[in-house]
Design an enzyme around this catalytic site. Structure first.
Site, mmCIF file in Angstrom:
data_model
loop_
_atom_site.group_PDB
_atom_site.id
_atom_site.type_symbol
_atom_site.label_atom_id
_atom_site.label_comp_id
_atom_site.label_asym_id
_atom_site.label_seq_id
_atom_site.Cartn_x
_atom_site.Cartn_y
_atom_site.Cartn_z
ATOM 1 N N LYS A 23 0.836 -1.204 0.000
ATOM 2 C CA LYS A 23 0.000 0.000 0.000
ATOM 3 C C LYS A 23 0.871 1.256 0.000
ATOM 4 C CE LYS A 23 -3.773 -0.321 2.299
ATOM 5 N NZ LYS A 23 -4.332 -0.741 3.560
ATOM 6 N N ARG A 93 -3.298 2.875 8.596
ATOM 7 C CA ARG A 93 -3.667 1.623 7.916
ATOM 8 C C ARG A 93 -2.449 0.737 7.728
ATOM 9 N NH1 ARG A 93 -6.745 3.319 2.627
ATOM 10 N NH2 ARG A 93 -7.977 1.458 2.986
ATOM 11 N N GLY A 102 -8.150 -7.346 4.282
ATOM 12 C CA GLY A 102 -9.013 -7.518 5.452
ATOM 13 C C GLY A 102 -8.362 -8.271 6.594
ATOM 14 N N MET A 104 -5.608 -7.395 8.290
ATOM 15 C CA MET A 104 -5.093 -6.553 9.362
ATOM 16 C C MET A 104 -5.997 -5.329 9.529
ATOM 17 S SD MET A 104 -1.087 -7.197 9.020
ATOM 18 C CE MET A 104 -1.048 -6.691 7.351
ATOM 19 N N ARG A 337 -3.764 -1.342 -6.123
ATOM 20 C CA ARG A 337 -2.937 -2.553 -6.037
ATOM 21 C C ARG A 337 -3.365 -3.491 -7.157
ATOM 22 N NH1 ARG A 337 -5.779 -4.676 -0.524
ATOM 23 N NH2 ARG A 337 -7.831 -4.982 -1.383
ATOM 24 N N HIS A 455 -16.446 -8.254 2.318
ATOM 25 C CA HIS A 455 -15.384 -9.140 2.809
ATOM 26 C C HIS A 455 -15.556 -10.547 2.253
ATOM 27 C CE1 HIS A 455 -13.696 -12.000 5.722
ATOM 28 N NE2 HIS A 455 -12.681 -11.159 5.698
ATOM 29 N N SER A 763 12.970 -42.073 -7.291
ATOM 30 C CA SER A 763 11.843 -41.174 -7.107
ATOM 31 C C SER A 763 11.806 -40.810 -5.624
ATOM 32 C CB SER A 763 10.538 -41.846 -7.525
ATOM 33 O OG SER A 763 9.475 -40.973 -7.280
ATOM 34 N N CYS A 830 7.651 -38.022 -5.921
ATOM 35 C CA CYS A 830 6.243 -38.434 -5.952
ATOM 36 C C CYS A 830 5.561 -38.242 -4.599
ATOM 37 C CB CYS A 830 6.109 -39.873 -6.430
ATOM 38 S SG CYS A 830 6.950 -41.042 -5.362
ATOM 39 N N TYR A 850 11.463 -34.852 -13.268
ATOM 40 C CA TYR A 850 10.020 -34.624 -13.251
ATOM 41 C C TYR A 850 9.495 -34.517 -11.826
ATOM 42 C CZ TYR A 850 9.497 -39.536 -11.957
ATOM 43 O OH TYR A 850 9.567 -40.727 -11.286
HETATM 44 C C1 PEP Z 1 6.213 -41.017 -0.055
HETATM 45 O O1 PEP Z 1 6.571 -41.590 0.959
HETATM 46 O O2 PEP Z 1 6.527 -39.854 -0.334
HETATM 47 C C2 PEP Z 1 5.351 -41.708 -1.022
HETATM 48 C C3 PEP Z 1 5.028 -41.137 -2.165
HETATM 49 O O3 PEP Z 1 4.873 -42.919 -0.661
HETATM 50 P P1 PEP Z 1 3.622 -43.121 0.344
HETATM 51 O O4 PEP Z 1 2.998 -41.791 0.554
HETATM 52 O O5 PEP Z 1 2.748 -44.101 -0.333
HETATM 53 O O6 PEP Z 1 4.314 -43.674 1.541
#
Ligand code: PEP
Ligand code: MG
Length: 874
Positions: A23, A93, A102, A104, A337, A455, A763, A830, A850
């Site tokens: 602000k 403000r 909203g 603060m 803003r 709000h 992974s 993963c 990935y």
């Molecule tokens: C993990 O441990 O990050 C995972 C993907 O396997 P799970 O959540 O099935 O233990």
């Protein structure tokens, strides 16, 4: 040189947001652009940090600096603080680096006291205005600074209204308001056991402290956690000379957006109220007029405002959200803003700005917050079912989307019901910032009062939660309401359409979302930029198909145990788990094999040649063991055992720490026949699909979980290779496969170079890696993490956002060590963190190939991966 803690607006500029807050920086920028901004100064975020470092006090030198700037403000405005002859009144403000609407606090009309109010009355020849301003100040100051809730004063106002037979605040006379001030002060005295503070300088310092304190109020803390805002940033405080929208019918106040924040349409959008102060518009107590109507009411101010809007948008190259006040026909800008907007609007605005030649594609991609996409990825109402549905009411379409849930009336109930697994719709007269957590857990929000910038509307749009606001037809009565002739009780199902504003007195089914139009275009731009691939965690062909439609480029994790959660399938899985002998187990496995094989076929088909990583069974036993007597009996019958025999097996399998128990590759080490069956299912399914699609060059990736020791990996891998090679040789089909592992035990990360001698890919299972690095049980951490947030030990849930310092260090180290052994090692993640934007940025920088996340987070991850590239360039 000593640190400078205060800046006038003309000393700052738009680039100083870290120091001046959003602000303050924008007020400075507008001042520099020559726009009509009331004079003022900003106390920096560093002063806020210092306030906390100094045990919640304002250091004397900072106080001196504030008073020094106050004197300058007096000189510039020619008015004087506390002088009834020519009084200076200010607003105080908050304004942090990231906008927290909203969250603060704000205090208007500061500098008022019994003498000043008389002076204002005389000077303006408008005692009504003077006393209205005074009573508002007492209310706000008591609420924000002295913790006497505003609501308590509203009760006094309502009593007076009733007594006088008045409906609107504007119907009060000057004498009424004078009496109201006296009542407010009396109420203050009775509750605080002291007089309301009358020295404006004390008022100012107390107000500044209160704004600093508000940085740490529970709703601000919650908002920060939701939006990844660090607590170290602090808030700035803006002290600005007041201009008044409540001086009569030639004054007013409003808020407006340069484009529609709900749809993105390029058209000025907003509301205003005549003879009012800013809080009246935002609080939704009176229903405002649309900004277009200002053209008729005050053409000159309207034209000037439109011109400023154009300039601001061109200057900031983004949609602006502005607050303004008109005092006796003169326009003043109080704030600008980059406006909060719905996900759909964000996409349209970003794409339109590129097409209007205003910004580059890269800028457009950065302009859309990946997390926001979530709102577009959730189901919409089923069009067919909608045809039969009749709305019971209609109000403002404040935040789009579809929601069905059971009615609750308080934010606390929303949280409680949600924790019980219920879907809820929060129905309120109006919402206030205290409701934030309840709003967050609700499917949708319905309010009886308030406009499009109330709000509820602003906050719901920011969250991507469906909201219908301002439904004046709702009549509350205890824990029920009537609408359209229907009585709706707590717990009844209703549905909201945040796009049309329709309210339905029933649960309407929904259908999945799809990516089209601007969404598709922007995602295409993101895909051109990103280098990280995005895969999905999917356990069924249905989820895999959904993820493919959302742009997944393969599967990073099939949790094979999850394929057995449903119906009859869990019985066979349980039978396998409770087997005592190889024969019993082989019989159960024989039941599981065809189910797995056909699911794998479905998943390979859904992925159309993209890589698929199949993780071998990793069932924490407590999630699968039968507990109900009926289940135990059914399985016992199936296995030819008595109830007691099986029950004793179940008891013997009970583990004290199942998350650290007999799961993952440990199962295959104990029972190699499990790995044999799974390999058979993976390879046979792949051979079948390959026969149908000889052109698909897919390579199944077999993933061994919970490895901590090279030899256990090798033991299981040898089984896989033996069975797979035999099957492939017998088939005569040329099928390649890979065997890799999850890195989810710290020991595997530490010895990743060794592990990579056998693993062809890694992974990162950051769920378990977080669990085991912190030593926090995944199942139990929820119970105590709340205390960690309260005590500011943690700002984020480490299971949702990767702990980059600790767990991240293991990830980066393992990636490096693994590549030393095997330079072409494929690296993925993963764990849940694979769908979290800040963790994705980390993965990009750590050189992962990935990320893999749940289907609904795939587009979020695609966009976040593009953000990572653009941010690394900066
Ligand atoms: C993990 O441990 O990050 C995972 C993907 O396997 P799970 O959540 O099935 O233990
Ligand atoms: Mg795991």
């Amino acid at each position: 040189m000593s640190v400078k803690y205060v800046y006038t607006f003309s000393e700052g500029n738009g680039g100083m947001r870290e120091l001046l807050g959003g602000k303050g920086a924008n007020l400075a920028e507008m001042t520099n652009l020559g726009m009509p901004v009331p004079f003022g100064f900003t106390i920096t975020t560093e002063a806020c940090t210092r306030y906390y470092d100094d045990k919640e006090t304002i250091a004397p030198e900072i106080k001196d600096e504030i008073f020094d700037y106050l004197t300058r403000l007096e000189t510039t405005t020619g008015k004087q603080f506390g002088n009834p002859e020519n009084p200076l009144l200010v607003s105080v403000r908050s304004g942090s680096r990231a906008s927290m609407p909203g969250m603060m606090d704000t205090i208007l009309n500061l500098g008022m006291n019994d003498l000043v109010v008389e002076g204002v009355a005389k000077l303006t020849n408008n005692p009504r205005f003077a006393y209205d301003s005074y009573r508002r100040f007492i209310q706000m100051f008591s609420d924000v600074v002295m913790e006497l809730p505003k609501h308590n004063f509203e009760v006094i106002i309502d009593e007076m209204k009733e007594h006088r037979g008045i409906k609107q605040d504007t119907d009060f006379t000057a004498d009424d308001l004078k009496e109201m001030v006296a009542k407010f002060k009396q109420y203050y005295r009775e509750n605080k056991h002291s007089e309301f503070p009358s020295d404006p300088r004390d008022q100012l310092i107390e107000a500044v402290k209160a704004v600093f304190r508000s940085w740490d109020n529970p709703r601000a803390i919650y908002y920060r956690r939701m939006n990844d805002i660090p607590s170290t940033w602090g808030t700035a405080v803006n002290v600005q000379s007041m201009v008044f929208g409540n001086t009569g019918d030639d004054s007013g106040t409003g808020v407006a957006f340069t484009r529609n924040p709900a749809t993105g349409e390029k058209k000025l959008y907003g509301e205003f109220l005549m003879n009012a102060q800013g809080e009246d518009v935002v609080a939704g107590i009176r229903t405002p007029q649309t900004i277009d109507q200002l053209k008729d009411v005050m053409p000159h101010a309207y034209d000037q405002f439109v011109e400023i809007c154009g300039k601001l948008e061109a200057h900031y190259k983004d949609m602006q959200d502005m607050e303004f006040t008109i005092e006796h026909g003169n326009l003043f800008m109080l704030q600008t803003r980059n406006g909060k907007r719905t996900a759909a609007a964000a996409l349209k605005i970003a794409v339109d700005l590129v097409e209007e030649g205003m910004i580059t594609k890269e800028k457009a991609v950065l302009q859309v917050d990946p997390k926001q996409l979530d709102a577009l990825l959730h189901p919409q109402f089923d069009v067919v079912k909608m045809k039969d549905a009749k709305p019971i009411g209609r109000a403002l379409p404040a935040s789009p989307g579809a929601a069905a849930g059971r009615v609750v009336f308080t934010a606390a109930d929303a949280v409680e019901w949600k924790n019980r697994g219920e879907k809820v719709i929060l129905v309120r007269l109006e919402t206030s910032p205290e409701d934030i957590e309840g709003m967050h857990v609700s499917q949708g929000i319905l309010t009886a009062r308030g406009g499009m910038t109330s709000h509820a509307a602003v906050v719901a749009r920011g969250m991507g939660t469906c909201c219908v606001s301002g439904c004046g037809d709702i009549k509350f009565s205890g824990k029920s309401f009537t609408l359209g002739g229907r009585v709706i009780n707590e717990g009844d199902w209703i549905s909201l359409d945040g796009t049309t504003g329709n309210i339905y007195g029933e649960a309407i089914p929904t259908v999945p979302a799809s990516i089209t139009g601007d969404f598709r275009k922007l995602m295409g731009w993101a895909d051109e930029i990103r280098t990280l691939k995005v895969r999905t965690n999917a356990d069924t062909p249905k989820d895999a198909k959904q993820a493919y439609e959302f742009g997944a480029e393969g599967i990073g994790l099939v949790r094979t145990e999850h394929m057995f959660f449903e119906g009859e399938r869990i019985k066979a899985m349980r039978e396998m788990i409770v087997s005592k002998t190889v024969e019993q187990r082989s019989k159960a496995l024989a039941k599981l094999l065809p189910m797995q094989r056909s699911d794998f076929e479905g998943i390979y088909e859904a992925m159309q040649g993209f890589p698929v990583t199949i993780r071998y069974l990793d069932p924490p036993l407590h999630e699968f063991l039968p507990t109900e007597e009926a289940d135990i009996k059914a399985i016992a019958d199936e296995m030819g055992l008595t109830f007691d025999e099986l029950k004793s097996v179940v008891v013997s399998l009970h583990e004290s720490n199942p998350m650290m128990g007999h799961r993952g590759c440990r199962l295959a080490v104990s029972y190699p026949e499990i790995a044999e069956m799974q390999t058979r299912a993976v390879i046979e399914a792949a051979l079948n699909v390959k026969r149908n699609h000889p052109d698909w060059d897919f390579v199944p990736e077999i993933m061994i979980p919970l490895v901590g020791e090279l030899k256990e990996l090798k033991y299981v891998k040898d089984i896989v290779v033996r069975v797979a090679d035999e099957l492939i040789a017998a088939s005569g089909v040329n099928l390649k496969y890979m065997v890799g592992t999850m890195i989810e035990i710290p020991r595997a990360a530490l010895l990743a170079d060794e592990i990579a001698t056998e693993a062809e890919f890694f992974s990162f299972g950051t769920n378990d890696l977080t669990q085991m690095t912190y030593g926090f049980s995944r199942d139990d951490a929820g119970a105590f993490l709340g205390a960690y947030y309260d005590k500011k030990i943690f700002e984020q849930d480490p299971f949702a956002r990767l702990d980059q310092n600790g767990v991240g260090k293991l990830v980066a180290m393992a990636a490096k060590l693994g590549k030393q052994t095997r330079p072409d090692l494929k690296l993925g993640i993963c764990g849940e963190h694979g769908g979290d934007p800040s963790s994705i940025e980390f993965c990009h920088n750590a050189g992962l190939t990935y990320v893999s996340c749940s289907p609904f987070r795939v587009p979020i991850a695609r966009l976040a991966a593009a953000h990572a590239v653009l941010k690394a360039k900066k």
